[in-house]
Structures are given as structure tokens and as C-alpha cells.
Design a protein around this motif. Structure first.
Motif, PDB file in Angstrom:
ATOM      1  N   ALA A 192       0.820  -1.207   0.000  1.00  0.00           N
ATOM      2  CA  ALA A 192       0.000   0.000   0.000  1.00  0.00           C
ATOM      3  C   ALA A 192       0.858   1.265   0.000  1.00  0.00           C
ATOM      4  O   ALA A 192       0.520   2.235  -0.691  1.00  0.00           O
ATOM      5  N   ARG A 193       1.939   1.273   0.744  1.00  0.00           N
ATOM      6  CA  ARG A 193       2.833   2.442   0.751  1.00  0.00           C
ATOM      7  C   ARG A 193       3.432   2.682  -0.635  1.00  0.00           C
ATOM      8  O   ARG A 193       3.508   3.824  -1.094  1.00  0.00           O
ATOM      9  N   ALA A 194       3.867   1.619  -1.280  1.00  0.00           N
ATOM     10  CA  ALA A 194       4.446   1.753  -2.622  1.00  0.00           C
ATOM     11  C   ALA A 194       3.397   2.264  -3.608  1.00  0.00           C
ATOM     12  O   ALA A 194       3.682   3.131  -4.444  1.00  0.00           O
ATOM     13  N   ALA A 195       2.175   1.754  -3.510  1.00  0.00           N
ATOM     14  CA  ALA A 195       1.107   2.198  -4.400  1.00  0.00           C
ATOM     15  C   ALA A 195       0.742   3.650  -4.130  1.00  0.00           C
ATOM     16  O   ALA A 195       0.476   4.417  -5.064  1.00  0.00           O
ATOM     17  N   ALA A 196       0.734   4.059  -2.866  1.00  0.00           N
ATOM     18  CA  ALA A 196       0.379   5.437  -2.512  1.00  0.00           C
ATOM     19  C   ALA A 196       1.323   6.435  -3.167  1.00  0.00           C
ATOM     20  O   ALA A 196       0.887   7.494  -3.646  1.00  0.00           O
ATOM     21  N   VAL A 197       2.591   6.111  -3.217  1.00  0.00           N
ATOM     22  CA  VAL A 197       3.567   6.988  -3.874  1.00  0.00           C
ATOM     23  C   VAL A 197       3.175   7.212  -5.329  1.00  0.00           C
ATOM     24  O   VAL A 197       3.159   8.343  -5.823  1.00  0.00           O
ATOM     25  N   VAL A 198       2.805   6.146  -6.013  1.00  0.00           N
ATOM     26  CA  VAL A 198       2.436   6.238  -7.427  1.00  0.00           C
ATOM     27  C   VAL A 198       1.156   7.056  -7.591  1.00  0.00           C
ATOM     28  O   VAL A 198       1.093   7.961  -8.428  1.00  0.00           O
ATOM     29  N   PHE A 199       0.130   6.746  -6.804  1.00  0.00           N
ATOM     30  CA  PHE A 199      -1.132   7.487  -6.907  1.00  0.00           C
ATOM     31  C   PHE A 199      -0.907   8.984  -6.688  1.00  0.00           C
ATOM     32  O   PHE A 199      -1.448   9.816  -7.417  1.00  0.00           O
ATOM     33  N   LYS A 200      -0.102   9.331  -5.697  1.00  0.00           N
ATOM     34  CA  LYS A 200       0.141  10.751  -5.408  1.00  0.00           C
ATOM     35  C   LYS A 200       0.949  11.416  -6.519  1.00  0.00           C
ATOM     36  O   LYS A 200       0.711  12.578  -6.839  1.00  0.00           O
ATOM     37  N   GLU A 201       1.866  10.698  -7.129  1.00  0.00           N
ATOM     38  CA  GLU A 201       2.612  11.266  -8.260  1.00  0.00           C
ATOM     39  C   GLU A 201       1.688  11.615  -9.419  1.00  0.00           C
ATOM     40  O   GLU A 201       1.968  12.541 -10.174  1.00  0.00           O
ATOM     41  N   TYR A 202       0.600  10.869  -9.549  1.00  0.00           N
ATOM     42  CA  TYR A 202      -0.339  11.103 -10.654  1.00  0.00           C
ATOM     43  C   TYR A 202      -1.518  11.989 -10.240  1.00  0.00           C
ATOM     44  O   TYR A 202      -2.498  12.091 -10.969  1.00  0.00           O
ATOM     45  N   GLY A 203      -1.437  12.622  -9.085  1.00  0.00           N
ATOM     46  CA  GLY A 203      -2.435  13.632  -8.753  1.00  0.00           C
ATOM     47  C   GLY A 203      -3.339  13.362  -7.579  1.00  0.00           C
ATOM     48  O   GLY A 203      -4.139  14.229  -7.212  1.00  0.00           O
ATOM     49  N   ALA A 204      -3.258  12.188  -6.956  1.00  0.00           N
ATOM     50  CA  ALA A 204      -4.096  11.936  -5.785  1.00  0.00           C
ATOM     51  C   ALA A 204      -3.696  12.887  -4.662  1.00  0.00           C
ATOM     52  O   ALA A 204      -2.525  13.188  -4.477  1.00  0.00           O
ATOM     53  N   LEU A 205      -4.692  13.362  -3.928  1.00  0.00           N
ATOM     54  CA  LEU A 205      -4.437  14.248  -2.795  1.00  0.00           C
ATOM     55  C   LEU A 205      -4.035  13.476  -1.549  1.00  0.00           C
ATOM     56  O   LEU A 205      -3.208  13.921  -0.763  1.00  0.00           O
ATOM     57  N   ARG A 206      -4.660  12.314  -1.370  1.00  0.00           N
ATOM     58  CA  ARG A 206      -4.437  11.532  -0.156  1.00  0.00           C
ATOM     59  C   ARG A 206      -4.798  10.087  -0.426  1.00  0.00           C
ATOM     60  O   ARG A 206      -5.743   9.796  -1.157  1.00  0.00           O
ATOM     61  N   VAL A 207      -4.061   9.184   0.201  1.00  0.00           N
ATOM     62  CA  VAL A 207      -4.348   7.756   0.138  1.00  0.00           C
ATOM     63  C   VAL A 207      -4.458   7.255   1.577  1.00  0.00           C
ATOM     64  O   VAL A 207      -3.537   7.439   2.370  1.00  0.00           O
ATOM     65  N   MET A 208      -5.597   6.674   1.914  1.00  0.00           N
ATOM     66  CA  MET A 208      -5.830   6.152   3.264  1.00  0.00           C
ATOM     67  C   MET A 208      -5.992   4.642   3.192  1.00  0.00           C
ATOM     68  O   MET A 208      -6.764   4.133   2.366  1.00  0.00           O
ATOM     69  N   GLU A 209      -5.277   3.936   4.052  1.00  0.00           N
ATOM     70  CA  GLU A 209      -5.386   2.485   4.175  1.00  0.00           C
ATOM     71  C   GLU A 209      -5.732   2.187   5.629  1.00  0.00           C
ATOM     72  O   GLU A 209      -5.036   2.644   6.536  1.00  0.00           O
ATOM     73  N   CYS A 210      -6.782   1.425   5.853  1.00  0.00           N
ATOM     74  CA  CYS A 210      -7.235   1.149   7.214  1.00  0.00           C
ATOM     75  C   CYS A 210      -7.372  -0.355   7.426  1.00  0.00           C
ATOM     76  O   CYS A 210      -8.005  -1.046   6.617  1.00  0.00           O
ATOM     77  N   TRP A 211      -6.797  -0.846   8.520  1.00  0.00           N
ATOM     78  CA  TRP A 211      -6.854  -2.262   8.893  1.00  0.00           C
ATOM     79  C   TRP A 211      -8.033  -2.447   9.837  1.00  0.00           C
ATOM     80  O   TRP A 211      -8.141  -1.754  10.850  1.00  0.00           O
ATOM     81  N   GLY A 212      -8.930  -3.357   9.525  1.00  0.00           N
ATOM     82  CA  GLY A 212     -10.135  -3.565  10.325  1.00  0.00           C
ATOM     83  C   GLY A 212      -9.839  -3.804  11.792  1.00  0.00           C
ATOM     84  O   GLY A 212      -8.981  -4.617  12.136  1.00  0.00           O
ATOM     85  N   ASP A 213     -10.557  -3.099  12.644  1.00  0.00           N
ATOM     86  CA  ASP A 213     -10.364  -3.199  14.082  1.00  0.00           C
ATOM     87  C   ASP A 213     -11.679  -3.545  14.798  1.00  0.00           C
ATOM     88  O   ASP A 213     -11.680  -4.231  15.804  1.00  0.00           O
ATOM     89  N   ASP A 214     -12.781  -3.081  14.245  1.00  0.00           N
ATOM     90  CA  ASP A 214     -14.108  -3.328  14.819  1.00  0.00           C
ATOM     91  C   ASP A 214     -15.078  -3.496  13.656  1.00  0.00           C
ATOM     92  O   ASP A 214     -15.854  -2.605  13.344  1.00  0.00           O
ATOM     93  N   VAL A 215     -14.993  -4.639  12.984  1.00  0.00           N
ATOM     94  CA  VAL A 215     -15.764  -4.900  11.768  1.00  0.00           C
ATOM     95  C   VAL A 215     -16.611  -6.152  12.011  1.00  0.00           C
ATOM     96  O   VAL A 215     -16.183  -7.271  11.751  1.00  0.00           O
ATOM     97  N   PRO A 216     -17.812  -5.964  12.533  1.00  0.00           N
ATOM     98  CA  PRO A 216     -18.630  -7.121  12.923  1.00  0.00           C
ATOM     99  C   PRO A 216     -19.196  -7.890  11.735  1.00  0.00           C
ATOM    100  O   PRO A 216     -19.416  -7.339  10.653  1.00  0.00           O
TER     101      PRO A 216
END
Length: 122
Positions: free
Chosen positions: A28-52
Motif C-alpha cells: 500500500a505504501r508503494a502504491a500510494a507513492v504512485v497514486f500521489k505522483e499522478y495527482g491523488a491528494l491523499r491515500v488512506m489504508e485502514c486495517w479492520g479493528d471493529d468490523v462485525p
């Protein structure tokens, strides 16, 4: 109603094997670099913590989560849909995101994704 002053968002839900958490973070970190280079403002990755689990529907049911997996929830903010539409083909062709360079540490067939126009941004 779509306000073009609001960001455009690509959203993702998937199930990642617990044993692949560190690999997923690296991916995800490697992909975020690419997305941001092409214009993404922010990339959020969240690991489930309370997903019933649900009885009718739920994130785990939607991605057919197995007992040894965790649901992830991710999004990419773009300045606009136009920027996203122009950038996404370039992102997908970027050598850094090809399977041999950055393989997905989860079953991509169970990935849910879509683009969303922001209607409230407070």
C-alpha cells in the motif's frame, strides 16, 4: 448533487490474510507513492479493528472474509473526477504497480471498489 469543489473518492474494501499484514502495508505504501505522483491528494489504508459480522450483509460477508483474514477499508482522494479519470490509466500502466513489481498480498477477486462523488465535505 455533485459539487466540483469537493474531492472525488475511489473506495476499496478487501480481505487480507492476517499473515500478510506487513506485506500489505509495504504494498500500500508503494502504491500510494504512485497514486500521489499522478495527482491523488491523499491515500488512506485502514486495517479492520471493529468490523462485525452481519446477519444480512456486512463488510466481512461482502468480501467473503475467511477466519484468518482481516477486512481493509481504503480510499484515494482526487481533486476531481476529471483528474482521476485522466490519471487512473497512467497509474495502472505504471511499472511500479505491475504484479511482478508489487504483487497484491490478498485475493483481488474479492476486492470491492468504486468511484464516489463527494456531496458533503465538512
Amino acid at each position: 448533487m455533485n459539487n466540483n469543489a469537493y474531492p472525488y473518492v475511489d473506495g476499496f474494501v478487501a480481505a487480507v490474510p492476517n499473515a500478510n499484514k506487513a506485506e500489505f502495508i509495504e504494498h500500500a505504501r508503494a502504491a500510494a507513492v504512485v497514486f500521489k505522483e499522478y495527482g491523488a491528494l491523499r491515500v488512506m489504508e485502514c486495517w479492520g479493528d471493529d468490523v462485525p459480522d452481519g446477519e444480512v450483509t456486512s463488510f466481512p460477508m461482502a468480501v467473503k472474509r475467511k477466519d484468518d483474514e482481516t477486512v481493509i477499508f481504503s480510499w484515494i482522494e482526487w481533486p476531481s473526477r476529471a483528474v482521476r479519470d485522466e490519471s487512473m490509466p497512467k497509474v495502472m500502466q505504471d511499472a511500479r504497480l505491475q504484479m511482478d513489481a508489487n504483487p497484491m498480498p490478498f485475493d483481488g477477486k474479492r476486492l470491492i471498489y468504486g468511484g464516489f462523488a463527494s456531496i458533503i465535505n465538512e
